[in-house]
Structures are given as structure tokens and as C-alpha cells.
Design a protein around this motif. Sequence first.
Motif, short mmCIF file in Angstrom:
data_model
loop_
_atom_site.label_atom_id
_atom_site.label_comp_id
_atom_site.label_asym_id
_atom_site.label_seq_id
_atom_site.Cartn_x
_atom_site.Cartn_y
_atom_site.Cartn_z
N GLN A 172 -31.52 13.87 3.24
CA GLN A 172 -30.73 12.47 2.81
C GLN A 172 -30.07 11.43 3.65
N GLY A 173 -30.47 11.65 5.23
CA GLY A 173 -30.59 10.73 6.08
C GLY A 173 -29.44 10.48 6.75
N GLY A 174 -29.13 11.59 7.25
CA GLY A 174 -27.98 12.55 7.57
C GLY A 174 -28.24 11.87 9.43
N PRO A 210 -30.74 8.67 0.44
CA PRO A 210 -29.34 8.84 0.46
C PRO A 210 -28.94 8.99 -0.70
N GLN A 225 -25.48 7.28 5.35
CA GLN A 225 -26.80 8.33 5.29
C GLN A 225 -27.46 6.49 4.14
#
Length: 520
Positions: free
Chosen positions: A365-367, A385, A390
Motif C-alpha cells: 500500500q506504500g507505507g 496507495p 502513501q
Amino acid sequence: MMAKLNQILCQFLLIINTVNSARILGIFPMPSVSHQNSYRPLMEALAKRGHELVIATTHPAKYKQEEYPNLRQIDLHEVSYPKWTELNMAGIKESSTWGNFLIIMKGKRVVDEILDDELGLPEMQDLIKNPKHQFDLCFIAAITPAMFAFKDRFNCSLILISSQAGSISNYKAFGSPTDPTLYPPMLSPYLDDLNFWQRVHISLIYVGTMIFYRSAFVWSCDSLVRKHFGEDYRSVGEIEKSADMLFLNDHPILGGIRPTVPGIIFLYGMHIKPHKPLPVDLQKILDDAKNGVVYLSLGSNVKSAQLSQVKINAFLEAFKELPYTVLWKWENETLPGKPANVHISKWLPQQDVLAHPNIKAFITQGGQQSMEEAIHHKVPLIGMPFLGDQDLNVRKMVKFGIGTDMNLYTLSKEIIVNSIKKVVEDPSYRENISKLSNLLTDQPQTSMERAVWWTEYVLRHKGAKHLRAPGTKVPAYQYFLLDIIAFVLVCAVVAIYIIVKISCEIHKRFIRKPDKPKKS
């Protein structure tokens, strides 16, 4: 024998060189495992240095009493997680193209309720009201300003700590430049090389963010302070400006090169630990994956099981078509329609999984923490994201050539298949992430060593106000030289007016020829 004596001597010298044992309070109230994992290693390191710690956390660690006898935890889990888990972030994101904005607005309301409940706990009220408690230093999550009041409660030093990059407010509080066209804020839709209209757009976002922060966010936090601490406390905005240091889980190369003051310390990857052996069944799955493994996890806040059935089916159909083994962090017991090459688990030791040589790609998820762990283990990324920082993180993946992106709104089987093939089959992604990993880890000391040293620096000197920039003490019109610019413009206008008037008068008296008399 000599080696053992040398080790004992080194440990003894380390002990006598440290500051006297201090009492440290840590307030980490966000119900997010990834946030807690960012703070915990530093707290453990300080406890091992002999400091006495009290930690308020939503995710208490299961320590043995003899392991950390000088570390006490206040459990915030029961009053925080029920409301937080009800916030269906995946569903909100899918419901509208304004999903990110809706998550922020609904998330703010839920977080306010959670902080209210946490501050009302008997153990937290005891900290606030019992005069026997005293601390030399407070660590407080930078994302929760309502908790900043603990600094004034104990009249102690304050270190703000963030599990991600700093916010506009954080940088402004320490006097670092915040020009959004040069240094993209957390919610920026752009990275760099902005054209005129993009600069206009990001400037409007910047102004709107600051108005929202001051008028809504700070106001609600101040009301919580008055309710639980009392009326005689400063605004959380004022307390933020008096903080001694800001610890950021970020790296200047990854987060964007920007001028910062000495009180802002970058601690990229502080939570990353040496990998441990995997559980036997998981080890076998990864070892037996002859064509490699695609790992899918949307983090601790976004649940894969809360995606719409259309999106879930798109993933299942794509995985069925691919030759890779898929390891999916899936929150339910079963996954109907799961192909034979897909393995699900409610929880996975992510750092240890990414360390396995058969991992070919990581769908995330782009953390911030997930991105850092993938970079550390040199695993190419596919970012999808949902919220917060994110979007910006996924743009960084694309910019550095370490991954590609997928849009949740346009997600389809074809896009998933093509994205996975792209990062697995193109060697440039693994080459780029390997180069970036080497750049980020090439430092004279580890992030943990740096964090401990600066923490004890604050303790030794009872604060670090001497490292603050003078820009925090002046109003905005002075900081941006608006008064000087206005003065110069007025002077210029007056000077031009005088010159024009004099010129007209000279022309009228000495240059202009008299009118010829008319013939009769």
C-alpha cells in the motif's frame, strides 16, 4: 579469555560514559502496529542503557520481567483498537475519487474520540494528576498534538518522534523551510519539476492544509487538553514550537533533499532488525517456489479482506494466470476461489519474508515502513496507495525506478499481471533498488546509535533550545520579508511618482514650445 575480558571492559566503559539514569515517558497513542514498531526499538535501547521508562502504547510488547525491569507499559489497546478497526479504509477509498480526503476527515474524528478515551483511562489520569510522577524527558508521537501537554505537565524536555516523514507543521515548528513547490508536503500530488499550474495547485493545497491544521486540528486538540489536563496549559501549537528535537523515520535522499536545522534528526530504518528464521511451514513454501514469490500485504491499517469483491477477483484471476507463488496477508480464515499457487495468512513476519532470496516483488500500500523494509532487502515494489503519505511514497518508488504503481480505481486483472511481470522481468528494478539500498545504509553510525546519542544529549543539557532556528520566533510576514517588500514597493512607487511629476513640470516650463498665435 582475553576476548571475554575485553568485551566486559567495553561494556563497563559504555556504562560509565552514559548519562545518569533518567526517567523517560513515551506516549504513542496511535492504534497502528507499524507506528508502534517504529518507536519500540528506541525505547528498548534506552531501557538497556539504564533509564527508567513508562510507555503508553496501543500495542504493548510481551516482555519478560527480568528482560526490562525498568520499563513499564500502559496498555491503550482496549480503548483504541475497536474504534480504529471499524474505520474501513479500503472501503472508503474505493467509494469515491475523494477517498483520501474522506479518510482524513473520518480518521480525524475517530482519532479525536480515541485520544479522548485514552486520556480518560485511570492510569493516564494518574500520570496527569498525581504529583508524585516526574519525568526528565517525554517522547510523544508527532502526529498526536493533544498529547504534547505532557511536556507542560512535567515541565520536562520534549522530543517529537514520527514513524514517517515530517509534516508541514513539524518543519515549521523547528524553523525549517516549508516551500511546497520545492519540498513536497506529505499529501502532495507532485514530487518535483513542477510547471506553473502545478505550483499554483500545490500552493493552494499548502494554504488549505495549514488553515485546516490551525482551525480544526489544533482547536480539537486544545479542547482535549482543557478537558483532561486543565485550563492552565498552553496551546498545542505553542508547545510544538518549544519541542527540543524532532526524530523522523526518514532519509534525506528518500524524503527529498531540504535544508533542516540541527534539531531535526533523520532515523531511516531504525525499526529494521536482523532477520530471524521463518516458521517451518512458511520456510517450506518459500523454498519450494521454483519460479519465485510475489508477496502481497496492504499493511496493518488497510485490510485486503475489506476490498470490494471486484478487486479481490481481479487479484485472484491475475495470480491464477501467473507462474509465481503468491504469499498474501489476508485477514480472514478463508479466501473463496483461491488458486493453488496462492497462500494466505492473517499475519506474516514481513521483514523475515522479504529477506528470503525467492521474493521477486512486493505489492504494498506504500507505507513508509514497508517501503524501507523492501529497500533494505532489495525487493522491487508495486505500490497501490490508499491514504496519508502513501501516494507520495509510491511516486518516490516510480521516481527512483525501484517499482511501479497501480491505481485502485482502474485496477484490473490485466493491470496486475502486467505490473508484476514488469518489475519481475525487468532487471533494472532490482538494480535500482540495490543501488538505493546501498546509498541509504552508507552512514557513519546506525540510526539507533544516532537516536540514543541525541536522546542523551537532550538529557545531558536539559533540552536543546540552542539548536532551534531563529525563524520560529518571527511572524510569517517578517519571515517572508513581506514588510520589507511592501516598503520597497511603496518607496519605488513614490519615487516614480516624484520623478514623473518633476519631468512633467520641466517639460511644461522649459521644453514645450509656446502655441503659435492664430491668424485673424
